[in-house]
Design a protein around this motif. Structure first.
Motif, PDB file in Angstrom:
ATOM      1  N   ILE A   1       0.847  -1.186   0.000  1.00 65.50           N
ATOM      2  CA  ILE A   1       0.000   0.000   0.000  1.00 65.50           C
ATOM      3  C   ILE A   1       0.883   1.236   0.000  1.00 65.50           C
ATOM      4  O   ILE A   1       1.993   1.227   0.548  1.00 65.50           O
ATOM      5  N   GLU A   2       0.372   2.301  -0.615  1.00 65.19           N
ATOM      6  CA  GLU A   2       1.052   3.593  -0.631  1.00 65.19           C
ATOM      7  C   GLU A   2       0.197   4.576   0.148  1.00 65.19           C
ATOM      8  O   GLU A   2      -0.975   4.782  -0.176  1.00 65.19           O
TER       9      GLU A   2
ATOM     10  N   THR B   1      -3.191   7.317   8.690  1.00 67.01           N
ATOM     11  CA  THR B   1      -3.331   6.051   9.408  1.00 67.01           C
ATOM     12  C   THR B   1      -3.621   4.952   8.412  1.00 67.01           C
ATOM     13  O   THR B   1      -4.464   5.118   7.522  1.00 67.01           O
ATOM     14  N   VAL B   2      -2.948   3.816   8.544  1.00 60.50           N
ATOM     15  CA  VAL B   2      -3.121   2.730   7.582  1.00 60.50           C
ATOM     16  C   VAL B   2      -3.529   1.448   8.314  1.00 60.50           C
ATOM     17  O   VAL B   2      -3.199   1.241   9.481  1.00 60.50           O
TER      18      VAL B   2
ATOM     19  N   VAL C   1       0.005  -5.146  23.009  1.00 63.75           N
ATOM     20  CA  VAL C   1       0.535  -4.180  22.044  1.00 63.75           C
ATOM     21  C   VAL C   1       1.857  -3.634  22.573  1.00 63.75           C
ATOM     22  O   VAL C   1       1.943  -3.185  23.715  1.00 63.75           O
ATOM     23  N   LYS C   2       2.885  -3.654  21.743  1.00 64.21           N
ATOM     24  CA  LYS C   2       4.220  -3.258  22.166  1.00 64.21           C
ATOM     25  C   LYS C   2       4.717  -2.016  21.431  1.00 64.21           C
ATOM     26  O   LYS C   2       5.863  -1.631  21.574  1.00 64.21           O
ATOM     27  N   HIS C   3       3.848  -1.404  20.604  1.00 62.63           N
ATOM     28  CA  HIS C   3       4.224  -0.200  19.855  1.00 62.63           C
ATOM     29  C   HIS C   3       3.198   0.886  20.169  1.00 62.63           C
ATOM     30  O   HIS C   3       1.996   0.633  20.154  1.00 62.63           O
ATOM     31  N   PRO C   4       3.634   2.118  20.449  1.00 56.55           N
ATOM     32  CA  PRO C   4       2.698   3.169  20.884  1.00 56.55           C
ATOM     33  C   PRO C   4       1.676   3.578  19.823  1.00 56.55           C
ATOM     34  O   PRO C   4       0.611   4.107  20.179  1.00 56.55           O
ATOM     35  N   ARG C   5       1.947   3.334  18.550  1.00 57.78           N
ATOM     36  CA  ARG C   5       1.023   3.760  17.495  1.00 57.78           C
ATOM     37  C   ARG C   5       0.319   2.588  16.817  1.00 57.78           C
ATOM     38  O   ARG C   5      -0.262   2.732  15.747  1.00 57.78           O
ATOM     39  N   ILE C   6       0.384   1.425  17.446  1.00 53.86           N
ATOM     40  CA  ILE C   6      -0.300   0.238  16.917  1.00 53.86           C
ATOM     41  C   ILE C   6      -1.579  -0.004  17.700  1.00 53.86           C
ATOM     42  O   ILE C   6      -1.593   0.056  18.926  1.00 53.86           O
ATOM     43  N   GLU C   7      -2.667  -0.292  16.967  1.00 53.04           N
ATOM     44  CA  GLU C   7      -3.956  -0.626  17.592  1.00 53.04           C
ATOM     45  C   GLU C   7      -4.486  -1.925  16.976  1.00 53.04           C
ATOM     46  O   GLU C   7      -4.600  -2.033  15.747  1.00 53.04           O
TER      47      GLU C   7
ATOM     48  N   ASN D   1      -0.644   7.666  12.461  1.00 55.71           N
ATOM     49  CA  ASN D   1       0.301   8.773  12.225  1.00 55.71           C
ATOM     50  C   ASN D   1       1.639   8.281  11.666  1.00 55.71           C
ATOM     51  O   ASN D   1       2.695   8.467  12.275  1.00 55.71           O
ATOM     52  N   ILE D   2       1.581   7.668  10.525  1.00 52.19           N
ATOM     53  CA  ILE D   2       2.793   7.073   9.948  1.00 52.19           C
ATOM     54  C   ILE D   2       3.799   8.150   9.557  1.00 52.19           C
ATOM     55  O   ILE D   2       3.436   9.280   9.240  1.00 52.19           O
ATOM     56  N   THR D   3       5.055   7.757   9.595  1.00 55.82           N
ATOM     57  CA  THR D   3       6.155   8.631   9.183  1.00 55.82           C
ATOM     58  C   THR D   3       6.977   7.898   8.130  1.00 55.82           C
ATOM     59  O   THR D   3       6.752   6.718   7.851  1.00 55.82           O
ATOM     60  N   PHE D   4       7.941   8.590   7.578  1.00 50.92           N
ATOM     61  CA  PHE D   4       8.790   7.961   6.563  1.00 50.92           C
ATOM     62  C   PHE D   4       9.606   6.820   7.160  1.00 50.92           C
ATOM     63  O   PHE D   4       9.994   5.894   6.454  1.00 50.92           O
ATOM     64  N   GLU D   5       9.865   6.893   8.474  1.00 50.99           N
ATOM     65  CA  GLU D   5      10.607   5.817   9.131  1.00 50.99           C
ATOM     66  C   GLU D   5       9.784   4.531   9.221  1.00 50.99           C
ATOM     67  O   GLU D   5      10.340   3.443   9.452  1.00 50.99           O
TER      68      GLU D   5
END
Length: 226
Positions: free
Chosen positions: A42-43, A49-50, A96-102, A118-122
């Motif tokens: 996906i792009e 949010t994806v 959940v072990k990542h702050p932006r994962i649901e 809130n995805i980033t280029f990283e």
């Protein structure tokens, strides 16, 4: 001709051979499988949010199914979340072990998908969905999903599509016009043909009337007086 030695095959041996032939014709029973859908990538825009989709399936059934999501960070796997589905229909117990994962999955649909906020280029890269089923002697399976992060979505060039639609529309319109003209011409010819037939009928009637009247007068003149 060689004869079959009845002592060379025992009853258990024959039964085993028949069972092997029978099971060789049966379709292979599908074990545990996970899937990230028909589209493997996906792009998405930076800051959006994806959904990272993943579902599991097993014809044998599950018991304490273990699943996890990992991010492939240049060869090293970073665990995002993991969980256990106790049994069919039971709700998953997720960590959940990542702050932006649901976690947004649903056991009813064998869904173990997650959202990445809130995805980033990283965040660009490969995401791996993994599952292991103890009921199938700990059979495991995994599938990957690739995320591409961009500044803005690429505009799709629809010039060719517009040209094709315009040409098709023109052709369809021309066909409709031709059909309408054809229908009008046929209707006009039918009306003209009906007028010609009426004219011929009227002319024939007039000729017969005139001929009858002339004959009557001639007969009256030729009749002698008493």
């Amino acid at each position: 001709m060689a004869s079959l030695d009845s002592t060379s095959w025992s009853v258990p041996g024959l039964l085993l051979a028949l069972l092997l032939v029978f099971y060789s014709d049966l379709p292979h029973v599908r074990g545990l499988e996970v899937s990230t859908g028909k589209v493997s990538s996906i792009e998405a825009m930076n800051g959006s949010t994806v959904l990272l989709p993943c579902t599991y399936s097993s014809c044998i059934g599950i018991h304490k199914l273990y699943f996890s999501w990992h991010y492939n960070n240049n060869g090293s796997k970073e665990k995002l979340c993991d969980g256990i589905v106790p049994s069919e229909g039971a709700e998953a117990k997720v960590k959940v072990k990542h702050p932006r994962i649901e976690f947004v999955g649903a056991t009813k649909g064998h869904n173990i998908s997650v959202l990445l906020w809130n995805i980033t280029f990283e965040d660009e890269g490969e995401y791996i969905c993994f599952a292991r089923n103890p009921k199938e002697k700990y059979r495991n399976h995994s599938a990957s999903y690739t995320l591409y992060v961009v500044d803005q979505m690429r505009e799709v060039d629809n010039t060719l599509t517009v040209i094709i639609v315009s040409v098709l529309g023109g052709v369809i319109g021309l066909v409709i016009i031709v059909m309408v003209i054809k229908a009008l011409v046929v209707q006009f010819l039918l009306k003209d043909d009906e007028k010609n037939k009426e004219c011929l009928v009227n002319a024939s009637g007039n000729d017969n009337t005139e001929n009858g009247l002339t004959g009557a007068k001639a007969d009256n003149k030729g009749t002698p007086k008493a």
